[in-house]
Design an enzyme around this catalytic site. Structure first.
Site, PDB file in Angstrom:
ATOM      1  N   ARG A 239      -7.858  -3.904   7.225  1.00  0.00           N
ATOM      2  CA  ARG A 239      -6.626  -3.316   6.710  1.00  0.00           C
ATOM      3  C   ARG A 239      -6.309  -2.077   7.536  1.00  0.00           C
ATOM      4  NH1 ARG A 239      -6.905  -2.443   0.344  1.00  0.00           N
ATOM      5  NH2 ARG A 239      -4.746  -1.797   0.752  1.00  0.00           N
ATOM      6  N   HIS A 240      -5.066  -1.650   7.469  1.00  0.00           N
ATOM      7  CA  HIS A 240      -4.677  -0.376   8.083  1.00  0.00           C
ATOM      8  C   HIS A 240      -5.467   0.757   7.418  1.00  0.00           C
ATOM      9  CE1 HIS A 240      -2.532   0.365   4.336  1.00  0.00           C
ATOM     10  NE2 HIS A 240      -2.050  -0.882   4.465  1.00  0.00           N
ATOM     11  N   ASN A 246      -0.516   4.611  -0.295  1.00  0.00           N
ATOM     12  CA  ASN A 246      -1.775   4.354  -1.003  1.00  0.00           C
ATOM     13  C   ASN A 246      -2.172   5.545  -1.865  1.00  0.00           C
ATOM     14  OD1 ASN A 246      -3.264   2.632   1.850  1.00  0.00           O
ATOM     15  ND2 ASN A 246      -2.117   1.776   0.135  1.00  0.00           N
ATOM     16  N   ARG A 292       1.987   1.706   9.570  1.00  0.00           N
ATOM     17  CA  ARG A 292       0.604   2.003   9.212  1.00  0.00           C
ATOM     18  C   ARG A 292      -0.404   1.139   9.955  1.00  0.00           C
ATOM     19  NH1 ARG A 292       3.495  -0.105   4.944  1.00  0.00           N
ATOM     20  NH2 ARG A 292       2.636  -1.824   3.669  1.00  0.00           N
ATOM     21  N   GLU A 316       3.341  -6.994   5.472  1.00  0.00           N
ATOM     22  CA  GLU A 316       2.852  -7.117   4.101  1.00  0.00           C
ATOM     23  C   GLU A 316       3.787  -7.972   3.246  1.00  0.00           C
ATOM     24  OE1 GLU A 316       0.674  -7.501   2.143  1.00  0.00           O
ATOM     25  OE2 GLU A 316      -0.049  -5.604   1.313  1.00  0.00           O
ATOM     26  N   HIS A 381      -2.411  -6.048   6.437  1.00  0.00           N
ATOM     27  CA  HIS A 381      -2.245  -5.558   5.071  1.00  0.00           C
ATOM     28  C   HIS A 381      -3.066  -6.374   4.071  1.00  0.00           C
ATOM     29  CE1 HIS A 381       1.207  -3.278   6.680  1.00  0.00           C
ATOM     30  NE2 HIS A 381       1.372  -4.374   7.420  1.00  0.00           N
TER      31      HIS A 381
END
Length: 455
Positions: A239-240, A246, A292, A316, A381
């Site tokens: 994931r980023h 977040n 991201r 995403e 994502h």
């Protein structure tokens, strides 16, 4: 939006299933040992399950091991009458179970994984299937690349149940003798079998010969199979780094990474090295088009010099009108939708957005490209990684949207003949949790197991 509404992806899926309802297909693997047949069979089964087609592999070797768990090479000598009798019995048992599986309505595609190395054996399979109104698709893997064959021998001697617990060098020697015994009787598919539906993959798909493909499902399977290769490789998933969204519990958007996300981006090149990369291995970096992921991969690109590609298909899951909201806000503003998503998260589509099934559909070209490629690291994502991970690890559709895919963790997947090997490498950099369990309150929660420290 009513949970009963039918999305475009569901309609497409129904068209696919409808086109398969009247078709039952037996994919018959053909080829000498160490040609990647079990790898291809396993991949085909996982692909079919991933797109919603019930499939099962019937491995004749598994049936044979009931009576001869670890046979020596002489067992496979065509002049060994007792060995031939027992191998024939294993093939008949696999065929019987496969026919019963079809008759019980449990699936659409069966994969008969064995050498099926003679015309006589293939004719018998074809006759049995035709009598049961089951189409056959023969898939022959041919390879004379000695380096590739040796790699496959090394793979088999360490992963095959036939050599479990044995000295690796003795296992490799015995396996080479087994191949020689099969070569004595091996008959490739030729013009004498031109009435059969078949695909021949020569030297890892460098040449592909296709014959008599007649229906949609078979053509889709062949398209997938011809993109496969059996060269050793790994795929890394990440994931980023933690994003600003977040931190506030918001979904979607195109926010920047946080300070801790930047720390992960800087740590990622070393984390990749620690995961184990063979010398002189080239890796291609794939990201989505969102900030991201691009920010998270920029140090990886700068330090390694690897080629980097951005894919819109890796963006995403589109959360539609809920984009930028927290789960609490979604539960408050769209309570029926929140409940419907909990009920069937895989098929639920956000208003004006996507479902997990939609994501799988748009990821299909990505999977095809992945299968053509060798070593790739994908920085993307949570929902997208869940779908990709589910493909490689054969996770059921209904479970994939609930899987734990933690931040600041690198996942290394290595496809093997008998499954996919997984390793996880944590960066040791704190991050918030973005995981929420089914049927729980509208808040992110700690990961169920082995979670990071969340601050």
């Amino acid at each position: 939006m009513s949970s009963k509404s039918v999305t475009r992806s569901q309609q497409q899926h129904k068209v696919f299933i409808a086109s398969s309802d009247d078709s039952k297909i037996c994919v018959v693997m053909v080829g000498l040992p160490a040609r990647g047949k079990s790898l291809i069979a396993g991949k085909a089964m996982r692909y079919l399950a991933w797109v919603g087609i019930p499939a099962r592999v019937f491995n004749v070797g598994s049936y044979r091991r009931h009576n001869t768990p670890q046979p020596q090479a002489t067992f496979f000598d065509p002049h060994n009458a007792e060995g031939e009798r027992m191998r024939r019995a294993a093939a008949e048992a696999a065929m019987s179970d496969m026919l019963a599986w079809f008759q019980a309505g449990k699936g659409v595609v069966a994969i008969l994984d064995a050498t099926n190395s003679t015309k006589q054996r293939r004719a018998w399979i074809h006759e049995q299937c035709a009598a049961a109104d089951i189409e056959t698709l023969f898939v022959e893997s041919i390879c004379d690349d000695e380096d590739l064959i040796m790699n496959n021998i090394l793979e088999v001697k360490t992963t095959s149940p036939d050599y479990k617990g044995q000295d690796p060098e003795l296992a490799a020697l015995d396996f080479r003798k087994r191949i020689v015994n099969y070569e004595k009787a091996y008959e490739t598919i030729d013009n004498g079998e031109k009435s059969y539906t078949y695909v021949k993959l020569i030297n890892v798909g460098s040449t592909v010969i296709i014959n008599q493909i007649k229906d949609y499902l078979s053509s889709r399977l062949v398209y997938y199979i011809q993109n496969l290769h059996i060269k050793p490789r790994s795929i890394w998933l990440s994931r980023h780094g933690e994003s600003e969204y977040n931190l506030t519990g918001r979904i979607g958007g195109d926010s920047n990474i946080s300070e801790r996300g930047e720390a992960y981006a800087r740590a990622l090149p070393e984390l990749l090295r620690k995961s184990g990369i063979p010398e002189n291995t080239k890796i291609v970096i794939w990201t989505s088009t969102l900030k991201r992921t691009i920010q998270s991969a920029r140090h990886l690109k700068a330090e390694t010099g690897f080629e980097k590609l951005e894919w819109k298909a890796l963006d995403e899951l589109d959360s539609g009108v809920c984009d930028g909201l927290t789960y609490e806000e979604i539960a408050e503003q769209y309570p029926e939708d929140f409940a419907a998503r909990d009920e069937d998260k895989y098929n639920y589509r956000y208003r004006g957005g996507e479902s997990y099934r939609d994501v799988v559909i748009r990821l299909e070209p990505i999977i095809m490209e992945l299968e053509r490629s060798e070593n790739v690291i994908i920085v993307t994502h949570q929902a997208v990684l869940r779908c990709i991970y589910a493909y490689f690890m054969n996770i059921p559709q209904e479970k994939s949207p609930w899987m734990e895919v933690p931040l600041h963790t690198l996942i290394k997947l290595t496809p093997r003949a008998y499954g996919t090997e997984e390793q996880r490498f944590k960066a040791g950099i704190s991050a918030v949790s973005t995981w929420r369990g089914k049927g729980t309150s509208a808040k992110h929660q700690d990961y169920p197991e082995n979670g990071q420290e969340h601050k």
